[in-house]
Scaffold this motif. Structure first.
Motif, short mmCIF file in Angstrom:
data_model
loop_
_atom_site.label_atom_id
_atom_site.label_comp_id
_atom_site.label_asym_id
_atom_site.label_seq_id
_atom_site.Cartn_x
_atom_site.Cartn_y
_atom_site.Cartn_z
N LEU A 164 1.11 -1.29 -0.05
CA LEU A 164 0.11 0.08 0.05
C LEU A 164 0.84 1.20 0.03
O LEU A 164 0.58 2.25 -0.74
CB LEU A 164 -1.03 0.00 1.22
CG LEU A 164 -2.05 -1.01 1.24
CD1 LEU A 164 -2.63 -1.12 2.67
CD2 LEU A 164 -2.99 -0.44 0.07
N PHE A 165 1.67 1.20 0.61
CA PHE A 165 2.71 2.51 0.72
C PHE A 165 3.33 2.75 -0.63
O PHE A 165 3.58 3.82 -1.00
CB PHE A 165 3.92 2.40 1.91
CG PHE A 165 3.34 2.61 3.14
CD1 PHE A 165 2.51 3.77 3.57
CD2 PHE A 165 3.82 1.57 4.34
CE1 PHE A 165 2.25 3.99 4.88
CE2 PHE A 165 3.34 2.05 5.61
CZ PHE A 165 2.78 3.30 5.83
N LEU A 166 3.77 1.59 -1.29
CA LEU A 166 4.50 1.67 -2.47
C LEU A 166 3.36 2.21 -3.61
O LEU A 166 3.82 2.84 -4.34
CB LEU A 166 4.80 0.61 -2.99
CG LEU A 166 6.22 0.12 -2.32
CD1 LEU A 166 6.66 -1.65 -2.81
CD2 LEU A 166 7.53 0.97 -2.56
N ALA A 167 2.25 1.69 -3.69
CA ALA A 167 1.08 1.89 -4.52
C ALA A 167 0.40 3.46 -4.22
O ALA A 167 0.38 4.18 -5.36
CB ALA A 167 0.20 0.85 -4.35
N LEU A 168 0.23 3.79 -3.15
CA LEU A 168 -0.35 4.81 -2.78
C LEU A 168 0.44 6.25 -1.92
O LEU A 168 -0.15 7.15 -1.79
CB LEU A 168 -1.65 4.39 -1.80
CG LEU A 168 -2.60 3.31 -2.01
CD1 LEU A 168 -3.44 3.19 -1.16
CD2 LEU A 168 -3.18 3.86 -3.38
N GLY A 169 1.49 5.70 -1.39
CA GLY A 169 2.20 6.67 -0.59
C GLY A 169 1.89 6.86 0.61
O GLY A 169 0.73 6.12 1.17
N PHE A 170 2.51 7.57 1.58
CA PHE A 170 2.25 7.32 2.92
C PHE A 170 0.93 8.14 3.16
O PHE A 170 0.12 7.54 3.97
CB PHE A 170 3.42 8.24 3.63
CG PHE A 170 3.35 8.38 5.30
CD1 PHE A 170 3.90 7.31 6.14
CD2 PHE A 170 2.37 9.41 5.75
CE1 PHE A 170 3.77 7.27 7.52
CE2 PHE A 170 2.27 9.39 7.23
CZ PHE A 170 2.98 8.54 7.88
N ASP A 171 0.64 9.38 2.92
CA ASP A 171 -0.53 9.96 3.25
C ASP A 171 -1.66 9.34 2.68
O ASP A 171 -3.02 9.25 3.53
CB ASP A 171 -0.51 11.45 2.33
CG ASP A 171 0.58 12.24 3.32
OD1 ASP A 171 0.92 11.96 4.51
OD2 ASP A 171 1.08 13.20 2.64
N ALA A 172 -1.74 8.66 1.57
CA ALA A 172 -2.96 8.02 1.16
C ALA A 172 -3.46 6.84 1.72
O ALA A 172 -4.32 5.96 1.50
CB ALA A 172 -3.07 7.95 -0.21
N THR A 173 -2.40 6.14 2.58
CA THR A 173 -2.61 4.84 2.87
C THR A 173 -2.89 5.00 4.47
O THR A 173 -2.38 5.83 5.28
CB THR A 173 -1.08 4.21 3.15
OG1 THR A 173 -0.62 3.82 1.96
CG2 THR A 173 -1.39 2.67 3.66
N SER A 174 -3.84 3.90 4.82
CA SER A 174 -4.31 4.15 6.23
C SER A 174 -4.39 2.92 6.89
O SER A 174 -4.21 1.88 6.58
CB SER A 174 -5.95 4.44 6.06
OG SER A 174 -6.51 3.43 5.69
N CYS A 175 -4.20 2.91 8.21
CA CYS A 175 -4.23 1.76 8.70
C CYS A 175 -5.18 0.73 8.81
O CYS A 175 -5.24 -0.38 8.85
CB CYS A 175 -4.05 2.10 10.67
SG CYS A 175 -2.37 2.81 10.97
N ASP A 176 -6.36 1.40 8.63
CA ASP A 176 -7.54 0.49 8.31
C ASP A 176 -7.39 -0.30 7.11
O ASP A 176 -7.77 -1.34 6.78
CB ASP A 176 -8.77 1.30 8.07
CG ASP A 176 -9.47 1.99 9.35
OD1 ASP A 176 -8.86 1.88 10.36
OD2 ASP A 176 -10.35 2.79 9.35
#
Length: 228
Positions: free
Chosen positions: A44-56
Motif C-alpha cells: 500500500l505504501f508503494l502503491a499509494l504513498g504515505f498520506d493516502a495509506t491508512s491503518c484501516d
C-alpha cells in the motif's frame, strides 16, 4: 460504534482463529500476522504513498484486526519506519555465496560492491528507493539518517570486505570511511539512472567499470594503504 471498514463479527472471528489462550496470538501465528501486516503495508505504501495509506486499509489487506497494528506500532509513522527497515534488511541481506576473505583487496572490494549494486538495481529495490525519495522529509522525522540508509544499503558489507584480513579492534569501523566513499561513487549514480528508467543490464556494466576507477582513486589518495 467502531467502523473499520469490515464487519465487526467477521473480523473478530478472524482474530479469534489467530489467538491462543488469554486472547493473545498463538505462538506459531504471531510471526505470520507480523509478516502479513508488513507485506500489506509495503504494497500500500508503494502503491499509494504515505498520506493516502491508512491503518484501516493495511488491516483489511492483511486480513487482520486494526488492533493488531496498534499492538505492534504506535502509529502509522512507526509502521512506515518498520516497512522501510524490514525491506532494507530483506533487499540488502548479505548473499550466502559471497566469501572473499582470502582474496586480494581489490577482488574483495569489487565482489562486495558488485553484490550491493546487483541487489540495489533489482526492481523491488528501485521501487523502495522511489518511496524513500518521496518520503524523505518524513524519514528525517523518524531519525533514519542518510548514514543509516547507506549502511543498510551496503556500506557495512563493503567495509567488512575491506577489513576481512585485519584482526585490529575496530577495523570495520575504520574501513567504513573508504567503504562509504565507494558506495557514494558507484551506487549513487547507478540508482539515480535507475530512477530515470535506464536498463539494469547497462547500469551493471557501467557500475563494474566505475568500481575499478573508484578503487584506483581511493588507492591513489592513500585510503587503502593500510589494508591488504
Amino acid at each position: 460504534m467502531r467502523n473499520d471498514g469490515v464487519g465487526k463479527d467477521s473480523m473478530d472471528a478472524v482474530e479469534h482463529d489467530k489467538r491462543g489462550a488469554g486472547g493473545r496470538p498463538a505462538a506459531g501465528r504471531k510471526g505470520e500476522v507480523d509478516a502479513r501486516l508488513l507485506d500489506a503495508a509495503t504494497r500500500l505504501f508503494l502503491a499509494l504513498g504515505f498520506d493516502a495509506t491508512s491503518c484501516d486499509q493495511v488491516a483489511l489487506d492483511a486480513r487482520a484486526g486494526k488492533a493488531s497494528i496498534y499492538a505492534r506500532y504506535a502509529n502509522k509513522g512507526a509502521l512506515f519506519a518498520a516497512v522501510i527497515e524490514s525491506n532494507l534488511a530483506r533487499l540488502f541481506a548479505a548473499p550466502d555465496a559471497l566469501d572473499v576473505d582470502d582474496s586480494p583487496l581489490r577482488e574483495r572490494i569489487t565482489a562486495a560492491t558488485m553484490s550491493v549494486v546487483e541487489q540495489a538495481l533489482q526492481p523491488d529495490a528501485v521501487a523502495l528507493l522511489r518511496l524513500l525519495v518521496a518520503e524523505a522529509p518524513r524519514l528525517r522525522d523518524m531519525a533514519l539518517s542518510a548514514d543509516q540508509l547507506r549502511w543498510r544499503m551496503g556500506v557495512g558489507r563493503v567495509a567488512g570486505a575491506i577489513a576481512a584480513r585485519s584482526s585490529e579492534p575496530g577495523a570495520i569501523a575504520r574501513a567504513t570511511v573508504p567503504a562509504t566513499q565507494l558506495i557514494d561513487i558507484v551506487l549513487a549514480p547507478a540508482l539515480l539512472r535507475a530512477l530515470l528508467g535506464e536498463d539494469g543490464g547497462g547500469l551493471m556494466q557501467s557500475a563494474k567499470q566505475c568500481i575499478g576507477a573508484a578503487i584506483d582513486f581511493l588507492a591513489a589518495g592513500g585510503a587503502l594503504d593500510s589494508w591488504d
